[in-house]
Design an enzyme around this catalytic site. Structure first.
Site, short mmCIF file in Angstrom:
data_model
loop_
_atom_site.label_atom_id
_atom_site.label_comp_id
_atom_site.label_asym_id
_atom_site.label_seq_id
_atom_site.Cartn_x
_atom_site.Cartn_y
_atom_site.Cartn_z
N HIS A 274 0.85 -1.19 0.00
CA HIS A 274 0.00 0.00 0.00
C HIS A 274 0.88 1.24 0.00
O HIS A 274 1.93 1.26 0.63
CB HIS A 274 -0.91 0.02 1.25
N ASP A 328 -7.74 -5.56 0.22
CA ASP A 328 -8.24 -6.53 -0.77
C ASP A 328 -7.87 -7.97 -0.46
O ASP A 328 -8.35 -8.87 -1.15
CB ASP A 328 -7.69 -6.15 -2.16
C1 SDX Z 1 -6.38 -0.43 -2.98
O1 SDX Z 1 -4.60 4.10 -2.26
C2 SDX Z 1 -5.53 3.50 -1.61
O2 SDX Z 1 -5.93 3.92 -0.58
C3 SDX Z 1 -6.12 2.29 -2.31
C4 SDX Z 1 -7.09 1.47 -1.47
C5 SDX Z 1 -8.37 2.21 -1.19
O3 SDX Z 1 -9.04 1.89 -0.21
O4 SDX Z 1 -8.75 3.04 -2.08
O5 SDX Z 1 -6.47 1.07 -0.29
C6 SDX Z 1 -7.51 0.20 -2.26
O6 SDX Z 1 -6.15 -0.11 -4.12
C7 SDX Z 1 -5.49 -1.40 -2.25
C8 SDX Z 1 -4.31 -1.89 -3.12
C9 SDX Z 1 -4.82 -3.03 -4.03
N1 SDX Z 1 -3.77 -3.41 -4.98
C10 SDX Z 1 -3.05 -4.53 -4.84
O7 SDX Z 1 -3.15 -5.31 -3.89
C11 SDX Z 1 -2.08 -4.79 -5.99
C12 SDX Z 1 -0.71 -5.18 -5.42
N2 SDX Z 1 -0.12 -4.03 -4.72
C13 SDX Z 1 0.82 -3.24 -5.46
O8 SDX Z 1 0.60 -3.10 -6.84
C14 SDX Z 1 1.26 -1.97 -4.73
O9 SDX Z 1 1.56 -2.32 -3.44
C15 SDX Z 1 0.32 -0.78 -4.70
C16 SDX Z 1 -0.17 -0.42 -6.05
C17 SDX Z 1 -0.83 -1.05 -3.79
C18 SDX Z 1 1.12 0.39 -4.13
O10 SDX Z 1 2.11 0.67 -5.03
P1 SDX Z 1 3.25 1.77 -4.79
O11 SDX Z 1 3.04 2.49 -3.52
O12 SDX Z 1 3.39 2.56 -6.04
O13 SDX Z 1 4.52 0.90 -4.55
P2 SDX Z 1 5.50 0.42 -5.72
O14 SDX Z 1 4.72 -0.33 -6.77
O15 SDX Z 1 6.33 1.59 -6.15
O16 SDX Z 1 6.41 -0.65 -4.96
C19 SDX Z 1 7.45 -0.21 -4.07
C20 SDX Z 1 8.30 -1.44 -3.83
C21 SDX Z 1 8.73 -2.12 -5.13
O17 SDX Z 1 9.90 -2.81 -4.87
P3 SDX Z 1 11.34 -2.19 -5.37
O18 SDX Z 1 11.24 -2.05 -6.89
O19 SDX Z 1 11.44 -0.83 -4.69
O20 SDX Z 1 12.34 -3.20 -4.93
O21 SDX Z 1 7.54 -2.45 -3.12
C22 SDX Z 1 7.35 -3.58 -3.97
C23 SDX Z 1 7.65 -3.13 -5.38
O22 SDX Z 1 8.09 -4.22 -6.18
N3 SDX Z 1 5.96 -4.00 -3.86
C24 SDX Z 1 5.55 -5.26 -3.90
C25 SDX Z 1 4.15 -5.21 -3.77
N4 SDX Z 1 3.77 -3.94 -3.65
C26 SDX Z 1 4.89 -3.19 -3.71
N5 SDX Z 1 6.23 -6.42 -4.05
C27 SDX Z 1 5.48 -7.55 -4.06
N6 SDX Z 1 4.13 -7.58 -3.93
C28 SDX Z 1 3.45 -6.44 -3.78
N7 SDX Z 1 2.14 -6.47 -3.66
#
Ligand code: SDX
Length: 397
Positions: A274, A328
């Site tokens: 998140h 989720d």
């Molecule tokens: C919702 O914003 C909100 O409030 C949303 C929400 C709401 O109520 O409206 O909470 C609802 O959308 C919840 C999120 C649902 N999505 C998912 O579960 C999809 C999986 N999650 C990711 O795609 C991600 O965590 C996000 C999109 C939720 C957040 O993305 P960010 O903040 O842009 O983080 P990032 O993609 O830049 O990742 C930062 C690092 C990366 O690693 P490095 O490249 O720095 O080594 O963290 C890693 C990412 O690879 N990472 C994950 C991960 N999420 C981030 N690695 C593995 N699994 C994951 N789920």
């Protein structure tokens, strides 16, 4: 004289503000609706802790709080509940339009189309009239569930069933969707899920809602814009993908290997991570308790054992990066036990989040300036026209 942007400089030439991908950490508005403490895992709606609302309130009471800023009196709540109940029905024109949608289409596309179509029935320009605002709030909160349930029956080749005025908001939705009056516990748990999903500060779909609202268009277009944004798998669409992931993992014993392979492939684990929370999403904590209450009463689901194994194995692998279950991760297990089809999980998220989008719509109107951010230009320098016969075929971008 506008300062010249220097190549490679990610600071805006005029303001000096640095580009932040995804606007991470950039305040885009001031709001009094919802506060998140991502380090402590705290979430409040208008100052009230999520845990208190989940334990004591209802979705409609919480929606009222979010939109008008205070918990309603008993008369205000009764009037709001009655108004929503009176506006649950949807014009046959919208229902007939939905009958033309392909049954194979995703319900979020059906919802975005039908939500936008509501704007055809109501005037667009009276958004400075408090009565217009109240009526639009009532109509959208009342009709979105009816349209979600209607598409489910229509795509099965059936006629949608009319709302039942003797059922409360959540029970009526489950009735329209499943054609059965739900168990009171199931209806209460579903109503709690709606409260948990109602609002979450400036998430992507709410940001869409505020940008759209800032042009002073109608609230139906605002909600349609937000529905389209919520549909994405990185946002509201993740709940559907979590269940697919749990089925792919298959058993608790496979959880560690699945995570290792996902990390090796640099694949995101759905339902984890998140932008704000660096601990377990407080909504996931409450949803997990609802899952266990559901299973105690209505029977276990082995996918829950898989989910808990994933969470356990992820602690050491993703926890150090502040990546924990989000809202989720467990929600789909509740919806599955309620008999809600998987591709309706995100429309259910939308039913709840309409309250938050409308709260932000109303707040934006209260102190509006159209959103128009800037950019860092990284394209070509000015260049002369090139007649087609002189062009060299370059690979398409
Ligand atoms: C919702 O914003 C909100 O409030 C949303 C929400 C709401 O109520 O409206 O909470 C609802 O959308 C919840 C999120 C649902 N999505 C998912 O579960 C999809 C999986 N999650 C990711 O795609 C991600 O965590 C996000 C999109 C939720 C957040 O993305 P960010 O903040 O842009 O983080 P990032 O993609 O830049 O990742 C930062 C690092 C990366 O690693 P490095 O490249 O720095 O080594 O963290 C890693 C990412 O690879 N990472 C994950 C991960 N999420 C981030 N690695 C593995 N699994 C994951 N789920």
């Amino acid at each position: 004289m506008v300062a010249q942007q220097q190549p490679g400089d990610l600071r805006h030439a005029r303001t000096g503000i640095e580009l932040r991908p995804g606007l991470d950490g950039v305040p885009a508005t001031q709001s009094s609706i919802c506060d998140i403490d991502g380090d402590q895992g705290l979430l409040t709606y208008r100052g009230y802790p999520m845990q208190d609302l989940a334990a004591n309130s209802s979705f409609l009471e919480t929606a009222y709080l979010l939109i008008w800023g205070e918990l309603p009196s008993s008369d205000q709540l009764a009037d709001f509940e009655h108004a929503v109940q009176m506006h649950r029905r949807v014009s046959f024109r919208v229902r007939d339009m939905m009958k033309c949608f392909p049954a194979s289409g995703h319900p979020m596309d059906a919802l975005q189309s039908s939500a936008a179509s509501l704007g055809l029935f109501y005037s667009r320009r009276a958004i400075d009239d408090p009565q217009y605002i109240y009526d639009a709030v009532v109509r959208l909160i009342a009709k979105i569930p009816t349209m979600v349930a209607a598409f489910q029956l229509i795509r099965k080749g059936q006629d949608p069933i009319q709302p039942r005025d003797d059922l409360a908001y959540s029970a009526n939705f489950l009735y329209m969707l499943t054609e059965r009056e739900p168990d009171p516990l199931a209806a209460r748990i579903f109503d709690c899920c709606l409260m948990l999903h109602a609002e979450h500060s400036l998430n992507a779909s709410t940001f869409s809602a505020r940008v759209t609202a800032s042009t002073l268009t109608d609230p139906y277009a605002v909600v349609a814009s937000a529905v389209g944004t919520l549909a994405g798998p990185l946002h509201g669409g993740a709940n559907e993908d979590v269940l697919a992931m749990l089925e792919e993992v298959g058993s608790a014993g496979n959880a560690g290997a699945y995570l290792d392979e996902a990390m090796q492939a640099k694949r995101k684990v759905m339902g984890f991570g998140h932008r704000e929370y660096k601990v377990k999403d407080p909504r996931a904590v409450i949803l997990q308790a609802l899952v266990e209450e559901m299973f105690d009463r209505f029977g276990h689901d082995d996918l829950y054992d898989v989910a808990r194994a994933i969470e356990r194995e992820a602690e050491s692998r993703l926890g150090p990066k502040g990546i924990y279950p989000n809202v989720d991760f467990y929600s789909g297990l509740v919806y599955r036990k309620l008999g809600i089809p998987r591709d309706l999980f995100t429309p259910v998220f939308a039913i709840a989040r309409v309250a938050g989008w409308l709260a932000h719509w109303r707040e934006q109107l209260g102190a509006n300036r159209i959103f128009r951010p800037s950019q860092i230009y990284s394209g070509s320098e000015p260049r002369s026209w090139m007649p087609i016969e002189q062009r060299v075929t370059s690979p398409a971008a």
